[in-house]
Design an enzyme around this catalytic site. Structure first.
Site, PDB file in Angstrom:
ATOM      1  N   ILE A  29     -28.393 -25.888   5.795  1.00  0.00           N
ATOM      2  CA  ILE A  29     -27.225 -25.357   6.489  1.00  0.00           C
ATOM      3  C   ILE A  29     -27.017 -26.008   7.851  1.00  0.00           C
ATOM      4  O   ILE A  29     -25.881 -26.223   8.281  1.00  0.00           O
ATOM      5  CB  ILE A  29     -27.343 -23.828   6.638  1.00  0.00           C
ATOM      6  CG1 ILE A  29     -27.161 -23.166   5.263  1.00  0.00           C
ATOM      7  CG2 ILE A  29     -26.335 -23.270   7.624  1.00  0.00           C
ATOM      8  CD1 ILE A  29     -27.284 -21.664   5.275  1.00  0.00           C
ATOM      9  N   ALA A  30     -28.091 -26.348   8.538  1.00  0.00           N
ATOM     10  CA  ALA A  30     -27.972 -26.862   9.902  1.00  0.00           C
ATOM     11  C   ALA A  30     -29.125 -27.808  10.203  1.00  0.00           C
ATOM     12  O   ALA A  30     -30.066 -27.940   9.412  1.00  0.00           O
ATOM     13  CB  ALA A  30     -27.966 -25.700  10.900  1.00  0.00           C
ATOM     14  N   GLN A  31     -29.032 -28.469  11.348  1.00  0.00           N
ATOM     15  CA  GLN A  31     -30.148 -29.278  11.828  1.00  0.00           C
ATOM     16  C   GLN A  31     -30.333 -29.031  13.318  1.00  0.00           C
ATOM     17  O   GLN A  31     -29.446 -28.507  13.996  1.00  0.00           O
ATOM     18  CB  GLN A  31     -29.928 -30.756  11.543  1.00  0.00           C
ATOM     19  CG  GLN A  31     -28.807 -31.425  12.286  1.00  0.00           C
ATOM     20  CD  GLN A  31     -28.614 -32.883  11.828  1.00  0.00           C
ATOM     21  OE1 GLN A  31     -28.870 -33.239  10.683  1.00  0.00           O
ATOM     22  NE2 GLN A  31     -28.167 -33.748  12.734  1.00  0.00           N
ATOM     23  N   VAL A  32     -31.517 -29.398  13.821  1.00  0.00           N
ATOM     24  CA  VAL A  32     -31.899 -29.081  15.194  1.00  0.00           C
ATOM     25  C   VAL A  32     -32.150 -30.368  15.977  1.00  0.00           C
ATOM     26  O   VAL A  32     -32.761 -31.314  15.459  1.00  0.00           O
ATOM     27  CB  VAL A  32     -33.163 -28.189  15.217  1.00  0.00           C
ATOM     28  CG1 VAL A  32     -33.593 -27.904  16.650  1.00  0.00           C
ATOM     29  CG2 VAL A  32     -32.909 -26.885  14.471  1.00  0.00           C
ATOM     30  N   ALA A  85     -32.103 -28.999   7.669  1.00  0.00           N
ATOM     31  CA  ALA A  85     -32.182 -28.082   6.530  1.00  0.00           C
ATOM     32  C   ALA A  85     -30.841 -28.058   5.803  1.00  0.00           C
ATOM     33  O   ALA A  85     -29.951 -28.861   6.079  1.00  0.00           O
ATOM     34  CB  ALA A  85     -32.586 -26.689   7.008  1.00  0.00           C
ATOM     35  N   ALA A 108     -35.292 -31.660  12.926  1.00  0.00           N
ATOM     36  CA  ALA A 108     -35.429 -30.899  11.677  1.00  0.00           C
ATOM     37  C   ALA A 108     -34.051 -30.813  11.044  1.00  0.00           C
ATOM     38  O   ALA A 108     -33.058 -30.580  11.738  1.00  0.00           O
ATOM     39  CB  ALA A 108     -35.978 -29.501  11.952  1.00  0.00           C
ATOM     40  N   ASP A 157     -38.925 -14.509   7.793  1.00  0.00           N
ATOM     41  CA  ASP A 157     -39.216 -15.879   7.341  1.00  0.00           C
ATOM     42  C   ASP A 157     -40.352 -16.454   8.200  1.00  0.00           C
ATOM     43  O   ASP A 157     -40.244 -17.558   8.737  1.00  0.00           O
ATOM     44  CB  ASP A 157     -37.948 -16.729   7.459  1.00  0.00           C
ATOM     45  CG  ASP A 157     -37.994 -17.977   6.590  1.00  0.00           C
ATOM     46  OD1 ASP A 157     -38.823 -18.027   5.664  1.00  0.00           O
ATOM     47  OD2 ASP A 157     -37.206 -18.903   6.835  1.00  0.00           O
TER      48      ASP A 157
END
Length: 510
Positions: free
Chosen positions: A137-140, A135, A133, A290
């Site tokens: 700001i960050a990714q996983v 986004a 994933a 969220d």
């Protein structure tokens, strides 16, 4: 030196808004005067060619913000929680903003992990996947711990994201100050306060230690909640730019076909997600803000798993009690009591008519109760309630707006699982139970105990506090007033001493 850079960014922003067709939509949402609309579009028109075209299949505002990049996407997401600023319709449009962006390379991610954790990523993780994933700001990444073989999720901030966000946020502040200075009609919207709120949200998300702390606190609060899980934070493999937590294995709560194939009861899942959210908001005052399908999974045993804790909501205990009484009053259709609660809490100015307010609330509640049970929406009720209370002079309460926005999302999740869910039937036991525990005799005893503990802490300081009060307030009056004052001071001092003695005995007895 930052002025020219900010001006250039704002020109590019305006050009993009104009090119995507979003400029007129934004000006309409903010009720800008017609001369201003003409002037704004006239100023940016010559620069239209430098604007970013964006995806023509998206709605204009979503198209513009997505084209402008991560900071604007995140700003739009934050504004979606503020219908008091952008209006209900604009807030609804902004809720569809997605911050899926192209991922950065696995090599960059591993380099960030190594730099943050102080040892090579390959020494910590025996396996490290491509991004699952990505986004704004960050990714996983999905990874396996080298020492234990356990599967974990590793969240890594985008390289250089802090500096990029800082530049755009500076431009937002510059624009807010400009708008407040030259457009007086906009001051009621408090543009700078909105940017400060956004700045605070982003600052929290850019430090993954804060998200880790939120996840840890949320896990502690909910550890006894049946049918609910929060992945465990791996603090030894987490830091400011990296967060590691247990991998959440399960079906997405948004994939009904997969849920059916796995044999899960979607009606039970929908009811549970609603009750869990209300429990977290009312019982704990700390809720996941969220809770859309992308942040929820269903484990093999049917437990709901929540993740991504970048946006969390906080409500103090007093506000939770007021909110619960308001909700329960609507559930019971006791509009007079709902009105009285607003006045008792000081939400509505005391000079307004409580009976007139109760009638206005009836106009909110009755049409909703006249609907089919499957169409009733608590989120819609809160939205209408805010509109009415605003007309009666109630100031905006940001924490309740975030709660209302999250309630709308959670209801949407529940209804996507089963359209026949009756929101009131599901909510009533949770809200009623909270009121019983927080407003009845048990709650009174708890409040008295908390008060006693505070008084006990101040026990040793009571003589000094009384002496200071006498010196600072009573004695100056003695020196300037008539001979009657010595008797007043004497009686006051005796009363203070007696009061202090009684208080000391009370504290000692506890």
């Amino acid at each position: 030196m930052r002025g020219p850079h900010n001006i250039w960014r704002l020109i590019r922003t305006g050009a993009t808004l104009e090119r995507t067709g979003a400029m007129s939509v934004v000006l309409e949402a903010f009720n800008a005067p017609k001369p201003l609309r003409v002037m704004a579009r006239g100023v940016v028109w010559p620069f239209r060619w430098i604007g970013i075209k964006g995806d023509p299949d998206m709605p204009p505002v979503v198209r513009a913000l997505t084209a402008l990049g991560p900071a604007y996407i995140k700003f739009g997401q934050v504004l979606s929680t503020r219908p008091d600023v952008v209006g209900s319709e604009m807030a609804r449009q902004l809720r569809v903003l997605q911050d899926r962006l192209p991922p950065f390379s696995i090599e960059e991610a591993k380099a960030a992990v190594s730099a943050e954790l102080g040892e090579p990523a390959d020494a910590i993780f025996s396996e490290f996947s491509e991004p699952v994933a990505a986004a704004s700001i960050a990714q996983v990444h999905k990874a396996q711990l080298a020492k234990t073989g356990e599967i974990v999720a590793v969240k890594v901030l985008r390289p250089g994201i802090e500096r990029a966000f800082r530049k755009d946020v500076d431009a937002f502040y510059f624009a807010a100050d400009f708008v407040e200075m030259f457009l007086p009609f906009s001051r009621r919207l408090r543009p700078r306060d909105v940017v400060e709120h956004f700045d605070g949200v982003v600052t929290g998300e850019l430090d993954l230690r804060l998200e880790s702390a939120s996840a840890s606190e949320f896990a502690d609060n909910t550890k006894n909640d049946s049918g609910f899980q929060v992945p465990f934070i791996r603090w030894d493999h987490s830091g400011r730019r990296v967060m590691t937590m247990d991998w959440a294995e399960g079906e997405s709560l948004g994939d009904n076909n997969a849920l059916d194939a796995a044999g899960h009861d979607r009606h039970a899942l929908g009811s549970r997600i609603l009750q869990l959210f209300l429990s977290h908001a009312l019982r704990d005052g700390f809720f996941h803000a969220d809770m859309h399908q992308g942040n929820l999974k269903v484990a093999l045993n049917g437990d709901i798993i929540a993740y991504d804790f970048g946006i969390m909501g906080h409500i103090d205990e007093y506000t939770r009690r007021v909110y619960a009484e308001i909700l329960f009053g609507f559930i019971q259709r006791d509009y007079q009591r709902v009105a009285e609660v607003h006045f008792e809490a000081g939400y509505v100015p005391a000079d307004r008519d409580v009976d007139e307010f109760a009638r206005a609330l009836r106009a909110v509640g009755e049409p909703i109760f006249g609907m089919d049970a499957t169409k009733i929406s608590m989120g819609r009720l809160l939205n209408y309630l805010f509109e009415v209370t605003e007309r009666f002079g109630m100031e905006t309460r940001t924490e309740l707006i975030l709660l209302q926005r999250t309630m709308v999302v959670v209801e949407g999740v529940a209804r996507s699982l089963d359209e026949s869910i009756n929101i009131w039937d599901v909510a009533k036991p949770v809200v009623g139970g909270y009121i019983k525990d927080s407003i009845g005799p048990k709650a009174l005893a708890n409040d008295l105990w908390k008060t006693a503990k505070v008084m006990a802490r101040f026990g040793p300081r009571l003589p000094g506090l009384v002496e200071a009060a006498l010196i600072n307030q009573v004695m100056p009056a003695v020196q300037t007033k008539s001979k009657v004052w010595p008797w007043v001071v004497l009686s006051g001092s005796v009363g203070a001493c007696v009061g202090a003695a009684i208080l000391a005995v009370f504290v000692w007895a506890i």
